[in-house]
Design a protein around this motif. Structure first.
Motif, PDB file in Angstrom:
ATOM      1  N   LEU A   1       0.669  -1.006  -0.410  1.00  0.00           N
ATOM      2  CA  LEU A   1      -0.502  -0.077  -0.227  1.00  0.00           C
ATOM      3  C   LEU A   1       0.690   1.178  -0.090  1.00  0.00           C
ATOM      4  CD1 LEU A   1      -2.660  -1.082   2.484  1.00  0.00           C
ATOM      5  CD2 LEU A   1      -3.050  -0.780   0.064  1.00  0.00           C
ATOM      6  N   ARG A   2       2.122   1.653   0.718  1.00  0.00           N
ATOM      7  CA  ARG A   2       2.334   2.741   0.981  1.00  0.00           C
ATOM      8  C   ARG A   2       3.850   2.391  -0.355  1.00  0.00           C
ATOM      9  NH1 ARG A   2       7.629   3.388   4.290  1.00  0.00           N
ATOM     10  NH2 ARG A   2       9.059   5.367   4.154  1.00  0.00           N
TER      11      ARG A   2
ATOM     12  N   THR B   1       2.261   1.789  -3.171  1.00  0.00           N
ATOM     13  CA  THR B   1       1.931   2.141  -4.006  1.00  0.00           C
ATOM     14  C   THR B   1       1.025   3.027  -4.251  1.00  0.00           C
ATOM     15  OG1 THR B   1       0.251   0.506  -4.011  1.00  0.00           O
ATOM     16  CG2 THR B   1       1.598   0.280  -6.024  1.00  0.00           C
ATOM     17  N   GLU B   2       1.171   4.132  -3.444  1.00  0.00           N
ATOM     18  CA  GLU B   2      -0.042   5.486  -2.988  1.00  0.00           C
ATOM     19  C   GLU B   2       0.482   6.211  -4.000  1.00  0.00           C
ATOM     20  OE1 GLU B   2      -0.989   8.510   0.871  1.00  0.00           O
ATOM     21  OE2 GLU B   2       1.059   6.580   1.014  1.00  0.00           O
ATOM     22  N   PRO B   3       2.129   6.581  -4.275  1.00  0.00           N
ATOM     23  CA  PRO B   3       1.425   8.016  -5.446  1.00  0.00           C
ATOM     24  C   PRO B   3       1.121   7.560  -6.560  1.00  0.00           C
ATOM     25  CG  PRO B   3       3.830   7.375  -4.230  1.00  0.00           C
ATOM     26  CD  PRO B   3       2.822   6.315  -4.226  1.00  0.00           C
ATOM     27  N   MET B   4       1.285   6.313  -7.016  1.00  0.00           N
ATOM     28  CA  MET B   4       0.405   6.191  -8.502  1.00  0.00           C
ATOM     29  C   MET B   4      -1.358   5.611  -8.210  1.00  0.00           C
ATOM     30  SD  MET B   4       3.382   5.179  -8.564  1.00  0.00           S
ATOM     31  CE  MET B   4       4.126   3.664  -8.147  1.00  0.00           C
ATOM     32  N   ARG B   5      -2.341   5.221  -6.958  1.00  0.00           N
ATOM     33  CA  ARG B   5      -2.911   5.565  -6.167  1.00  0.00           C
ATOM     34  C   ARG B   5      -3.430   6.529  -6.274  1.00  0.00           C
ATOM     35  NH1 ARG B   5      -4.007   3.648  -1.905  1.00  0.00           N
ATOM     36  NH2 ARG B   5      -1.365   2.958  -1.043  1.00  0.00           N
ATOM     37  N   GLU B   6      -2.465   7.341  -6.557  1.00  0.00           N
ATOM     38  CA  GLU B   6      -3.064   8.761  -5.475  1.00  0.00           C
ATOM     39  C   GLU B   6      -3.511   9.908  -7.264  1.00  0.00           C
ATOM     40  OE1 GLU B   6      -0.687  11.212  -3.197  1.00  0.00           O
ATOM     41  OE2 GLU B   6      -1.233  10.105  -1.175  1.00  0.00           O
ATOM     42  N   LEU B   7      -2.451   9.142  -8.078  1.00  0.00           N
ATOM     43  CA  LEU B   7      -2.687   9.574  -9.489  1.00  0.00           C
ATOM     44  C   LEU B   7      -3.664   9.233 -10.263  1.00  0.00           C
ATOM     45  CD1 LEU B   7      -1.675  11.312 -11.677  1.00  0.00           C
ATOM     46  CD2 LEU B   7      -0.291   9.192 -12.825  1.00  0.00           C
ATOM     47  N   LEU B   8      -4.196   7.775  -9.849  1.00  0.00           N
ATOM     48  CA  LEU B   8      -5.652   7.234 -10.691  1.00  0.00           C
ATOM     49  C   LEU B   8      -6.713   8.300  -9.755  1.00  0.00           C
ATOM     50  CD1 LEU B   8      -6.363   5.099 -11.884  1.00  0.00           C
ATOM     51  CD2 LEU B   8      -6.719   4.093  -9.389  1.00  0.00           C
ATOM     52  N   LEU B   9      -6.342   8.225  -8.778  1.00  0.00           N
ATOM     53  CA  LEU B   9      -7.915   9.111  -8.064  1.00  0.00           C
ATOM     54  C   LEU B   9      -7.844  10.962  -8.275  1.00  0.00           C
ATOM     55  CD1 LEU B   9      -7.417   8.319  -4.192  1.00  0.00           C
ATOM     56  CD2 LEU B   9      -9.540   6.935  -5.933  1.00  0.00           C
TER      57      LEU B   9
ATOM     58  N   LYS C   1      -6.245  11.763 -11.448  1.00  0.00           N
ATOM     59  CA  LYS C   1      -7.126  11.762 -12.895  1.00  0.00           C
ATOM     60  C   LYS C   1      -8.347  10.451 -13.304  1.00  0.00           C
ATOM     61  CE  LYS C   1      -3.664  13.448 -14.100  1.00  0.00           C
ATOM     62  NZ  LYS C   1      -3.351  15.112 -14.703  1.00  0.00           N
ATOM     63  N   SER C   2      -9.299   9.973 -12.491  1.00  0.00           N
ATOM     64  CA  SER C   2     -10.400   9.582 -12.972  1.00  0.00           C
ATOM     65  C   SER C   2     -11.066   9.938 -11.600  1.00  0.00           C
ATOM     66  CB  SER C   2     -10.295   8.027 -12.467  1.00  0.00           C
ATOM     67  OG  SER C   2      -9.364   7.481 -12.756  1.00  0.00           O
ATOM     68  N   PRO C   3     -12.001  11.154 -11.576  1.00  0.00           N
ATOM     69  CA  PRO C   3     -12.723  11.297 -10.094  1.00  0.00           C
ATOM     70  C   PRO C   3     -13.924  10.176 -10.065  1.00  0.00           C
ATOM     71  CG  PRO C   3     -12.896  13.046 -12.091  1.00  0.00           C
ATOM     72  CD  PRO C   3     -11.587  11.566 -12.143  1.00  0.00           C
ATOM     73  N   GLN C   4     -14.420   9.421 -11.251  1.00  0.00           N
ATOM     74  CA  GLN C   4     -15.271   8.477 -10.857  1.00  0.00           C
ATOM     75  C   GLN C   4     -15.002   7.400  -9.798  1.00  0.00           C
ATOM     76  OE1 GLN C   4     -14.238   9.271 -13.478  1.00  0.00           O
ATOM     77  NE2 GLN C   4     -13.454   6.760 -14.616  1.00  0.00           N
ATOM     78  N   THR C   5     -13.857   6.928  -9.674  1.00  0.00           N
ATOM     79  CA  THR C   5     -13.092   5.654  -9.008  1.00  0.00           C
ATOM     80  C   THR C   5     -12.945   6.402  -7.645  1.00  0.00           C
ATOM     81  OG1 THR C   5     -11.197   5.280 -10.914  1.00  0.00           O
ATOM     82  CG2 THR C   5     -11.095   4.491  -8.844  1.00  0.00           C
ATOM     83  N   SER C   6     -13.305   5.521  -7.117  1.00  0.00           N
ATOM     84  CA  SER C   6     -13.624   5.455  -5.403  1.00  0.00           C
ATOM     85  C   SER C   6     -11.921   4.588  -5.071  1.00  0.00           C
ATOM     86  CB  SER C   6     -14.648   5.182  -5.011  1.00  0.00           C
ATOM     87  OG  SER C   6     -14.129   3.649  -4.760  1.00  0.00           O
ATOM     88  N   ALA C   7     -12.002   5.649  -3.459  1.00  0.00           N
ATOM     89  CA  ALA C   7     -10.660   5.021  -3.157  1.00  0.00           C
ATOM     90  C   ALA C   7     -10.671   3.791  -2.316  1.00  0.00           C
ATOM     91  CB  ALA C   7     -10.403   5.961  -1.587  1.00  0.00           C
ATOM     92  N   SER C   8     -11.604   3.449  -2.122  1.00  0.00           N
ATOM     93  CA  SER C   8     -11.805   1.327  -2.058  1.00  0.00           C
ATOM     94  C   SER C   8     -11.051   0.559  -3.277  1.00  0.00           C
ATOM     95  CB  SER C   8     -12.521   1.138  -1.687  1.00  0.00           C
ATOM     96  OG  SER C   8     -14.281   1.573  -2.402  1.00  0.00           O
ATOM     97  N   GLU C   9     -11.493   1.554  -4.311  1.00  0.00           N
ATOM     98  CA  GLU C   9     -11.213   1.040  -5.533  1.00  0.00           C
ATOM     99  C   GLU C   9      -9.911   0.219  -5.753  1.00  0.00           C
ATOM    100  OE1 GLU C   9     -15.344   0.647  -8.170  1.00  0.00           O
ATOM    101  OE2 GLU C   9     -14.339   2.707  -8.411  1.00  0.00           O
ATOM    102  N   ALA C  10      -9.182   2.075  -5.768  1.00  0.00           N
ATOM    103  CA  ALA C  10      -7.920   1.711  -6.238  1.00  0.00           C
ATOM    104  C   ALA C  10      -6.817   1.287  -4.951  1.00  0.00           C
ATOM    105  CB  ALA C  10      -7.799   3.667  -5.807  1.00  0.00           C
TER     106      ALA C  10
END
Length: 107
Positions: free
Chosen positions: A85-86, A88-96, A98-107
């Motif tokens: 989790l730690r 991949t955090e920068p990549m998950r933040e970028l996903l969230l 750039k993709s507002p429809q993605t929820s934090a639990s999905e990332a």
């Protein structure tokens, strides 16, 4: 070696291949994100690492930078591996971002 067999016209006939190996060693990897401008301004500094790679994320100004350096002999061992989790955090933040429809639990 397969590539060398196919390109006989360019390389001549390959009759022997010698591979030089290095002893096993430990590497410390650092992964972070940067902008294209940031990467360009720090490129010379990044070349000091033993191994590094840039991975541009298409349609963004974001570049994932990965550097690896050997742990010097006699130095204390690197800290315990970082949890996924730690790491991949920068990549998950970028996903969230750039993709507002993605929820934090999905990332």
């Amino acid at each position: 070696f397969k590539l060398a067999r196919v390109g006989l016209g360019a390389l001549g006939v390959v009759s022997e291949v010698t591979i030089q190996c290095v002893e096993a060693h430990k590497l410390v990897q650092h992964t972070f994100t940067d902008t294209r401008a940031g990467v360009m301004s720090r490129h010379q500094h990044n070349l000091a690492h033993k191994h590094m790679r840039y991975m541009w994320i298409p349609y963004t100004d974001t570049v994932v930078v990965v550097t690896c350096d050997p742990v010097e002999e006699g130095a204390p061992p690197p800290s315990a591996p970082v949890d996924e989790l730690r790491a991949t955090e920068p990549m998950r933040e970028l996903l969230l971002q750039k993709s507002p429809q993605t929820s934090a639990s999905e990332a």
